[in-house]
Design a protein around this motif. Structure first.
Motif, short mmCIF file in Angstrom:
data_model
loop_
_atom_site.label_atom_id
_atom_site.label_comp_id
_atom_site.label_asym_id
_atom_site.label_seq_id
_atom_site.Cartn_x
_atom_site.Cartn_y
_atom_site.Cartn_z
N LEU A 149 -4.54 7.87 -14.93
CA LEU A 149 -4.39 8.18 -13.50
C LEU A 149 -4.30 6.90 -12.66
N CYS A 150 -5.10 5.89 -13.02
CA CYS A 150 -5.02 4.60 -12.30
C CYS A 150 -3.64 3.97 -12.49
N LEU A 151 -3.15 4.00 -13.73
CA LEU A 151 -1.83 3.42 -14.01
C LEU A 151 -0.73 4.16 -13.25
N ALA A 152 -0.81 5.50 -13.24
CA ALA A 152 0.18 6.30 -12.51
C ALA A 152 0.15 5.97 -11.02
N ASN A 153 -1.06 5.75 -10.48
CA ASN A 153 -1.18 5.40 -9.07
C ASN A 153 -0.65 4.00 -8.79
N VAL A 154 -0.87 3.06 -9.70
CA VAL A 154 -0.32 1.71 -9.52
C VAL A 154 1.20 1.79 -9.38
N ILE A 155 1.82 2.57 -10.27
CA ILE A 155 3.29 2.69 -10.25
C ILE A 155 3.76 3.41 -8.98
N ALA A 156 3.10 4.54 -8.66
CA ALA A 156 3.53 5.34 -7.50
C ALA A 156 3.34 4.56 -6.19
N VAL A 157 2.21 3.85 -6.08
CA VAL A 157 1.93 3.11 -4.83
C VAL A 157 2.87 1.91 -4.71
N THR A 158 3.15 1.25 -5.82
CA THR A 158 4.10 0.12 -5.77
C THR A 158 5.48 0.62 -5.35
N ALA A 159 5.88 1.79 -5.86
CA ALA A 159 7.18 2.36 -5.48
C ALA A 159 7.21 2.73 -4.00
N GLU A 160 6.06 3.17 -3.46
CA GLU A 160 6.03 3.62 -2.06
C GLU A 160 5.84 2.46 -1.08
N CYS A 161 4.94 1.55 -1.42
CA CYS A 161 4.54 0.52 -0.45
C CYS A 161 4.93 -0.91 -0.86
N GLY A 162 5.39 -1.09 -2.08
CA GLY A 162 5.61 -2.45 -2.56
C GLY A 162 4.26 -3.10 -2.84
N VAL A 163 4.19 -4.40 -2.67
CA VAL A 163 2.93 -5.10 -2.95
C VAL A 163 2.13 -5.41 -1.68
N THR A 164 2.64 -5.00 -0.52
CA THR A 164 1.91 -5.24 0.73
C THR A 164 1.19 -3.95 1.15
N GLY A 165 0.69 -3.92 2.38
CA GLY A 165 0.02 -2.73 2.90
C GLY A 165 1.01 -1.60 3.10
N CYS A 166 0.50 -0.36 3.04
CA CYS A 166 1.39 0.81 3.15
C CYS A 166 1.68 1.10 4.63
N PRO A 167 2.89 1.62 4.93
CA PRO A 167 3.19 2.01 6.32
C PRO A 167 2.31 3.19 6.74
N ASP A 168 1.98 3.25 8.06
CA ASP A 168 1.09 4.32 8.54
C ASP A 168 1.68 5.71 8.34
N ASN A 169 2.99 5.83 8.54
CA ASN A 169 3.65 7.12 8.36
C ASN A 169 4.85 6.93 7.44
N PRO A 170 4.62 6.97 6.13
CA PRO A 170 5.72 6.64 5.20
C PRO A 170 6.84 7.68 5.24
N THR A 171 8.08 7.19 5.16
CA THR A 171 9.24 8.10 5.22
C THR A 171 10.02 8.12 3.91
N GLY A 172 9.82 7.14 3.06
CA GLY A 172 10.55 7.13 1.79
C GLY A 172 9.99 6.07 0.87
N TYR A 173 10.48 6.09 -0.36
CA TYR A 173 10.03 5.09 -1.34
C TYR A 173 10.81 3.79 -1.15
N LEU A 174 10.13 2.66 -1.25
CA LEU A 174 10.81 1.37 -1.19
C LEU A 174 11.62 1.15 -2.46
N ILE A 175 11.08 1.63 -3.58
CA ILE A 175 11.78 1.55 -4.87
C ILE A 175 12.06 2.97 -5.33
N SER A 176 13.32 3.32 -5.50
CA SER A 176 13.62 4.69 -5.94
C SER A 176 14.64 4.66 -7.07
#
Lengths: 176, 50
Positions: A149-176
């Protein structure tokens, strides 16, 4: 008691799996606070997993309690953001409650449950015989599940936010 | 944010490898990072009326 800790960790993992179902099944991108709630779930489960893998110790319960208190604070913050009528909500609802409200309930129950279970002193005495195979299997199972689950979250969060902080209201994946 | 999950991943990995004390230390570091991330996302002014 090790088996009870494994079951409690499984409950927390099932909540994180439910969040994944919302993310990929319903295409609901998690907000930063939602991701922090997942971290709180995994941190609480980490303490319980230590109990399930080795044997119950006050330090393990302490880590689980710290994770649950942090998670409760984060989910309470998110509930507070939407508690005033007209301020809207974030994400879908399950049985009328949003996920952050359920998270607050789960964390509160965990704090109460750990506080109650830690009172039983006999669990901290050294065990004379090795744990049954079912208990050892459950201990290994929850560790591997937490790892995945930690590994899955690392991948999902990196795809959504990259390596910086996440946007307050995300609209899409940075990596898709 | 991914870093916090990565730290927890390492903590779980250490548990699987049977390294209890390093797992505890890394798990606590993960909790500290999570608390810092929570503070980072509290960017707006929070006022309490008690």
């Amino acid at each position: 008691m090790q088996l009870l800790n494994a079951v409690a960790a499984m409950v927390l993992y099932s909540v994180v799996l439910g969040a994944f179902w919302f993310q990929f099944g319903d295409s609901e991108l998690p907000c930063p606070l939602c991701l922090l709630i997942r971290i709180g779930m995994l941190a609480t489960a980490f303490g319980l997993t230590l109990n399930a893998f080795w044997e119950p110790r006050p330090l393990h319960y302490g880590i689980a309690l710290l994770g649950a208190v942090l998670g409760a604070a984060i989910s309470l913050r998110q509930v507070a953001l939407h508690v005033v009528p007209g301020t809207g909500s974030f994400g879908g609802a399950v049985f009328g409650f949003h996920l952050y409200t359920w998270a607050l309930i789960v964390f509160s129950v965990m704090i109460l449950a750990i506080g109650a279970v830690i009172c039983f002193q006999r669990q901290f005495e050294a065990q004379q015989s090795p744990a049954p195979s079912l208990v050892r299997f459950a201990g290994r199972f929850v560790v591997i599940l937490g790892l995945l689950l930690c590994l899955a979250n690392v991948i999902a969060v990196t795809a959504e936010c990259g390596v910086t902080g996440c946007p307050d209201n995300p609209t899409g994946y940075l990596i898709s | 944010m991914a870093l916090v999950f990565l730290v927890l991943f390492v903590a779980f990995l250490l548990v699987l490898l049977g390294r209890r004390k390093p797992a505890l230390v890394v798990g606590l570091i993960g909790l500290l990072f999570a608390a810092l991330m929570f503070r980072y996302h509290l960017t707006d002014q929070v006022r309490l009326s008690l």
